[in-house]
Design a protein around this motif. Structure first.
Motif, short mmCIF file in Angstrom:
data_model
loop_
_atom_site.label_atom_id
_atom_site.label_comp_id
_atom_site.label_asym_id
_atom_site.label_seq_id
_atom_site.Cartn_x
_atom_site.Cartn_y
_atom_site.Cartn_z
N SER A 1 -32.67 84.08 -18.93
CA SER A 1 -32.76 84.17 -20.30
C SER A 1 -31.90 85.24 -21.18
N LEU A 2 -31.74 86.14 -20.37
CA LEU A 2 -30.98 87.00 -20.91
C LEU A 2 -29.48 86.67 -21.37
N TYR A 3 -28.95 86.06 -20.41
CA TYR A 3 -27.66 85.49 -20.66
C TYR A 3 -27.49 84.83 -21.76
N MET A 4 -28.62 83.54 -21.61
CA MET A 4 -28.57 82.68 -22.81
C MET A 4 -29.07 83.30 -24.10
N LEU A 5 -29.72 84.18 -24.21
CA LEU A 5 -30.00 84.81 -25.48
C LEU A 5 -28.80 85.53 -25.92
N VAL A 6 -27.97 86.30 -25.29
CA VAL A 6 -26.61 86.66 -25.90
C VAL A 6 -25.94 85.70 -26.33
N LYS A 7 -25.68 84.88 -25.32
CA LYS A 7 -24.68 83.86 -25.58
C LYS A 7 -24.87 82.82 -26.89
N MET A 8 -26.13 82.52 -26.92
CA MET A 8 -26.72 81.59 -28.07
C MET A 8 -26.61 82.67 -29.31
N SER A 9 -26.91 83.74 -29.38
CA SER A 9 -26.93 84.66 -30.42
C SER A 9 -25.62 84.65 -31.01
N HIS A 10 -24.56 84.90 -30.30
CA HIS A 10 -23.22 84.99 -30.53
C HIS A 10 -22.71 83.55 -31.17
N HIS A 11 -22.95 82.53 -30.39
CA HIS A 11 -22.54 81.40 -31.17
C HIS A 11 -23.26 80.97 -32.49
N VAL A 12 -24.60 81.29 -32.69
CA VAL A 12 -25.28 81.00 -33.93
C VAL A 12 -24.68 82.06 -34.81
N TRP A 13 -24.61 83.12 -34.60
CA TRP A 13 -23.81 84.29 -35.66
C TRP A 13 -22.35 83.69 -36.09
N THR A 14 -21.59 83.01 -35.20
CA THR A 14 -20.35 82.68 -35.41
C THR A 14 -20.39 81.44 -36.36
N ALA A 15 -21.37 80.62 -35.97
CA ALA A 15 -21.42 79.39 -36.79
C ALA A 15 -22.19 79.54 -38.16
N GLN A 16 -22.78 80.56 -38.40
CA GLN A 16 -23.33 80.84 -39.70
C GLN A 16 -22.40 81.46 -40.58
N ASN A 17 -21.41 82.38 -39.98
CA ASN A 17 -20.24 82.97 -40.78
C ASN A 17 -19.38 81.71 -41.38
N VAL A 18 -19.35 80.66 -40.45
CA VAL A 18 -18.44 79.48 -41.02
C VAL A 18 -19.29 78.97 -42.41
N ASP A 19 -20.54 78.36 -41.86
CA ASP A 19 -21.43 77.68 -42.92
C ASP A 19 -22.94 78.00 -42.46
N PRO A 20 -23.69 78.57 -43.21
CA PRO A 20 -24.97 78.83 -42.78
C PRO A 20 -25.83 77.31 -42.71
N ALA A 21 -25.39 76.57 -43.59
CA ALA A 21 -26.38 75.38 -43.64
C ALA A 21 -25.77 74.19 -42.78
N SER A 22 -24.75 74.49 -42.03
CA SER A 22 -24.06 73.15 -41.36
C SER A 22 -25.15 72.75 -40.34
N PHE A 23 -24.81 71.68 -39.64
CA PHE A 23 -25.51 71.23 -38.36
C PHE A 23 -25.32 71.92 -37.27
N LEU A 24 -24.27 72.39 -37.03
CA LEU A 24 -23.99 73.43 -35.76
C LEU A 24 -24.79 74.74 -36.00
N SER A 25 -24.86 75.19 -36.88
CA SER A 25 -25.67 76.46 -37.42
C SER A 25 -27.24 75.96 -37.21
N THR A 26 -27.56 75.17 -37.78
CA THR A 26 -29.06 74.82 -37.65
C THR A 26 -29.64 74.25 -36.34
N THR A 27 -28.67 73.63 -35.77
CA THR A 27 -29.15 73.22 -34.24
C THR A 27 -29.03 74.31 -33.38
N LEU A 28 -27.85 75.20 -33.27
CA LEU A 28 -28.06 76.21 -32.68
C LEU A 28 -29.10 77.19 -32.88
N GLY A 29 -29.52 77.34 -34.21
CA GLY A 29 -30.43 78.24 -34.48
C GLY A 29 -31.68 77.74 -33.97
N ASN A 30 -32.01 76.54 -33.92
CA ASN A 30 -33.30 75.83 -33.24
C ASN A 30 -33.44 76.23 -32.09
#
Length: 912
Positions: free
Chosen positions: A627-656
């Protein structure tokens, strides 16, 4: 009132070249009675200006002052309140309404009558008199010479007329003329009647002279009359000639009028012809579609690039013809109606043909991708092929299929899709729904297979690969038979249901695997999991972004077009029809372009979030530290997706999904704390370093390597705080429950280990806990040394305790030796009981005892032994000090020295 009137005229109005005509004493209605005067005045110079002035008596009461003035032309209404009954109240309507109460009704009526007369004489704008008696509004008779008494100077110079009964002062010129005339008569002042008779005689003399002058000029008058008669005759002749000229000009005028009317009609005809030509040219230029465009719309090839370009140009030209802004009256023309109907038929025909072609393209691409997917998964073309080994080789390639060729082929139709969206929204929406249906099934199969491979690579087992390789053999006929799939949509639906069910069984079988403890995995296993999880996210991210970019470009959603609100409803996401809640061809204004894209992405990639959650659950079962690995990786990808478009499908899905990962992380921390609380120690063996202390060291080391430069460092710091508190509490709990190992040893060893771990890792948020661990280690080390060492020279220690007690009672130190129980002989007896050999034997037993208490992994034996040596030497120095002070000059000494103690301790440590 007359005296006041003369005073006001003299003091206020005469200096301003004004004449006071009327005055009224008033006070404001509804307030304390502060009297003032309203005055009606006119100027003495032309043009005459009529004013209404408010005059107030000064506070000292000795003179009057002018307070405010209004022009009479600004007065709109005079309201007398009641035309029948006597009422002193009246209102004057200027820019605001002023309410007054006169001192008497007579003064009010005289003032209103004066205002009415001034209005009639000097103002063009008539004032409205409301509730005023008609008797007050009588016309003022004009002043003539007969109405003016001969003895008074009340004539109006320069034709100016004033009210008869109004006093009029002489101006300077009049006064000068009268003075000159009176100076010529000596009795002008003393005898007025003689002066009047003289004036009368002079007037009669002047009248006689005037009559004689008139009679003397009778001859010139007759001559003048003759000249006037001749002039009248000449005038009559001129009038006759002018009449003849007028008749001639009248005929010319009629002819010119006819010519002018004829020219006007010609000009009007020309203007109408020009306008008609302009209208015809407008209709021909804007509502004429070229034959080439018509042929392209009817027969154009939608498969080739050249044909697509021709159809696009033709569709744009048709849209321009249909959207031309017709001028008033054009829609009444039969030709325009026919042309519009023709355009409408062409649009409907081409829209139907375009929708059918694009739907076939969707089915063809879906079928082709499906065949590639099954060929890659099954390898059914080779009889007797080992499916499990094939899958093992294929599982090395953890990658999702690339849809770029399909997107590239479809983007050629992007402009035509935009045209279809603007002209026939119903067909555009139908294509949108079909595309989502096909793509959702295709992506569901590709993504499920992709996640199956990822799960197999994570578990590292081939048991599940056999199940993964056992596909529906009934689908063998799909290989090389794309025509059947293209013509049958129902078969595709059936395949989708079968494959989905098979995938669900695969996923559940993987998740039902036995739990694996973290001790069975090494760092390489965790690193492998981290790489696989990162690869899964790295493959999903470009896939979603590429599909979102394609949807935006292909369906032309960049311009924030209003899309159907039914897309946001759950029934439509589950396959409900999109066109049943609006009229065909009319896009309903509901949500923005971003909402539309997100909803399409949700329907197309509806399997991503469940599959990610299943993969996360599997990783958590394999090792909770994943869960430590997954938290770091998932947080990084969520942060990257939100920088592109906070309301996009990718950002919302990865955020969930990140929420799920964070819950697993919190669960992992809670489980570790719960395991600390459930630790049971053996009653027969020494405790040593507690398991959860070692596990915290492992967790902290792993977390520091994982969370280096991570975005979610705050979550780890909170977890550290919870864990370290749990470690501290449970170490103390185990130390209190320990029976075999002393409490101080348990506390000392474990807190020393915690301090060493925190010092090595340098965790900034645990600086306070590091200091606390060091303090606890030091305190319990000192406590253990004192408790274990005790009193190695017990009798000698008791003897000196008695000595100290005597000194405390008031006996001087040098006199203690005179006490019978504490004399020199008694001291020598006690010292002889502790020779160097006995001391070394006692220290050797103490070393063995300490060695039994301490654990080997922490290696604190030498530290504790050195502390005991220092404590023993301290006691020895204390005894020597008491001997020197209480038994001075006795020559009594210990049978061993400090150097002997150091040698004993060193030899004991080396021997063991």
């Amino acid at each position: 009132m007359t005296a006041i009137k003369h005073a006001l005229q003299r003091d206020i109005f005469t200096p301003n070249d004004e004449r006071l005509l009327s005055i009224v004493n008033v006070c404001k209605a509804g307030k304390k009675k502060k009297n003032c005067f309203l005055c009606a005045t006119v100027t003495t110079e032309r043009p005459v200006q009529v004013k209404m002035v408010k005059v107030k008596k000064s506070d000292k009461g000795d003179f009057y002052k002018r307070q405010i003035a209004w022009a009479l032309r600004d007065l709109a209404v005079v309201d007398a309140k009641d035309a029948i009954k006597e009422n002193p109240e009246f209102d004057l309507h200027f820019e605001k309404i002023y309410k007054w109460v006169a001192s008497s009704t007579a003064e009010k009526n005289a003032f209103i009558s004066c205002i009415w007369k001034l209005n009639q004489r000097y103002l063009r704008k008539k004032i409205d008199f409301v509730n005023v008696s008609s008797q007050l509004l009588e016309e003022l008779p004009k002043v003539t010479e007969e109405s003016v008494p001969s003895g008074e100077n009340q004539s109006v110079t320069g034709g100016d007329e004033e009210v008869v009964d109004v006093y009029q002062e002489l101006n300077a010129r009049e006064e000068q003329d009268i003075e000159i005339m009176m100076e010529g008569c000596e009795c002008a002042i003393s005898n007025a009647e003689a002066f009047a008779e003289r004036l009368s005689r002079e007037l009669q003399v002047l009248d006689g002279a005037n009559i004689q002058s008139i009679m003397a000029s009778e001859k010139q008058v007759n001559i003048l009359m003759k000249l006037l008669d001749e002039a009248l005759k000449e005038v009559d002749q001129i009038e006759l000639k002018l009449s003849s000229y007028e008749e001639m000009l009248q005929s010319v005028k009629e002819q010119m009028d006819q010519i002018s009317e004829s020219n006007h009609l010609i000009h009007l005809s020309n203007t109408n012809n020009v306008k008609l030509l302009s209208e015809i040219e407008f209709l021909v230029n804007h509502m004429d579609l070229a034959k080439g465009h018509i042929k392209a719309l009817q027969e154009g090839d939608l498969s080739s690039s050249r044909g697509i370009e021709a159809c696009t140009n033709a569709a744009d030209a048709l849209l321009q013809c249909m959207n031309v802004a017709l001028r008033p009256g054009h829609d009444m023309l039969q030709a325009v109606k026919q042309q519009q109907q023709r355009f409408s038929d062409l649009r409907e025909q081409f829209a139907r043909r375009l929708a059918s072609h694009l739907n076939n393209v969707f089915v063809q691409q879906f079928t082709q991708a499906l065949l590639q997917l099954y060929n890659r998964s099954y390898f059914l073309s080779v009889p007797g092929h080992d499916q499990s080994s094939t899958l093992a080789q294929h599982s090395v390639e953890l990658a999702l299929p690339n849809h770029h060729p399909f997107h590239r082929d479809l983007l050629r139709y992007a402009k035509l899709m935009e045209w279809l969206k603007n002209t026939d929204y119903g067909k555009y929406e139908g294509l949108t729904k079909n595309y989502m249906d096909y793509l959702s099934r295709l992506y569901e199969r590709e993504i499920k297979d992709f996640f199956e491979v990822a799960k197999i690579k994570m578990t590292g087992t081939t048991k599940e690969s056999k199940k993964f390789g056992q596909r529906r053999l009934s689908l063998v006929g799909l290989h090389g038979s794309s025509g059947k799939l293209t013509g049958s949509t129902s078969s595709l639906n059936k395949l989708s249901v079968q494959s989905s069910g098979n995938r669900r069984s695969q996923s559940s079988s993987l998740l039902d695997m036995g739990n694996m403890s973290a001790s069975d995995l090494d760092v390489a296993d965790r690193t492998k999991f981290d790489k696989i999880f990162e690869q899964v996210l790295s493959e999903l991210e470009p896939l979603c972004l590429a599909e979102q970019d394609f949807i935006s470009k292909f369906f032309k959603l960049q311009q924030h077009q209003s899309m159907p609100g039914t897309m946001t409803e759950a029934e439509d996401l589950d396959g409900g029809t999109l066109s049943r809640q609006h009229n065909a061809g009319v896009p309903p204004p509901v949500s923005s372009e971003k909402d539309m894209i997100r909803q399409m992405m949700i329907k197309i990639f509806r399997c991503i979030e469940p599959e990610l959650n299943n993969l996360i659950a599997l990783g958590d079962k394999i090792d909770s530290f994943n869960s430590l690995y997954m938290l770091v990786k998932m947080s990084h990808h969520v942060w990257t997706a939100q920088n592109v478009d906070p309301a996009s499908f990718l950002s919302t899905t990865l955020g969930n999904v990140l929420v799920t990962v964070k819950r697993n992380f919190d669960k992992c921390i809670s489980n570790q704390i719960r395991q600390m609380e459930e630790v049971k120690i053996s009653k027969k063996s020494k405790v040593g370093i507690l398991p959860f202390v070692a596990e915290f060291e492992e967790f902290a080391g792993l977390a520091e390597s994982i969370f280096k430069n991570a975005e979610r460092r705050g979550d780890l710091d909170k977890a550290y705080t919870k864990l370290i508190r749990g470690v501290f509490v449970n170490v103390e709990k185990v130390a209190n429950e320990s029976q075999k190992t002393p409490r101080d040893v348990v506390m000392m060893e474990n807190f020393h280990h915690i301090f060493a771990t925190l010092s090595r890792l340098k965790i900034s948020c645990l600086e306070a806990e590091k200091k606390e661990a060091k303090q606890k280690y030091t305190d319990h080390l000192q406590s253990y040394v004192i408790y274990s060492l005790g009193q190695p020279l017990e009798k000698l220690n008791h003897f000196f305790e008695g000595v100290e007690a005597r000194v405390a009672q008031g006996i001087r130190e040098e006199e203690v030796s005179y006490q019978l129980a504490f004399n020199k002989q008694e001291l020598r007896k006690v010292i002889k009981e502790y020779p160097g050999k006995e001391v070394k034997k006692g220290l050797d037993n103490l070393y063995k005892k300490v060695d039994k208490h301490l654990c080997e992994e922490e290696n604190l034996l030498q530290v504790v032994w050195h502390s005991m040596q220092d404590e023993f030497i301290r006691q020895y120095k204390h005894f020597e000090g008491l001997i020197a002070r209480c038994y001075p000059g006795s020559g009594v000494t210990m049978e061993f020295t400090i150097q002997d103690i150091l040698d004993y301790c060193s030899s004991i440590a080396q021997s063991h």
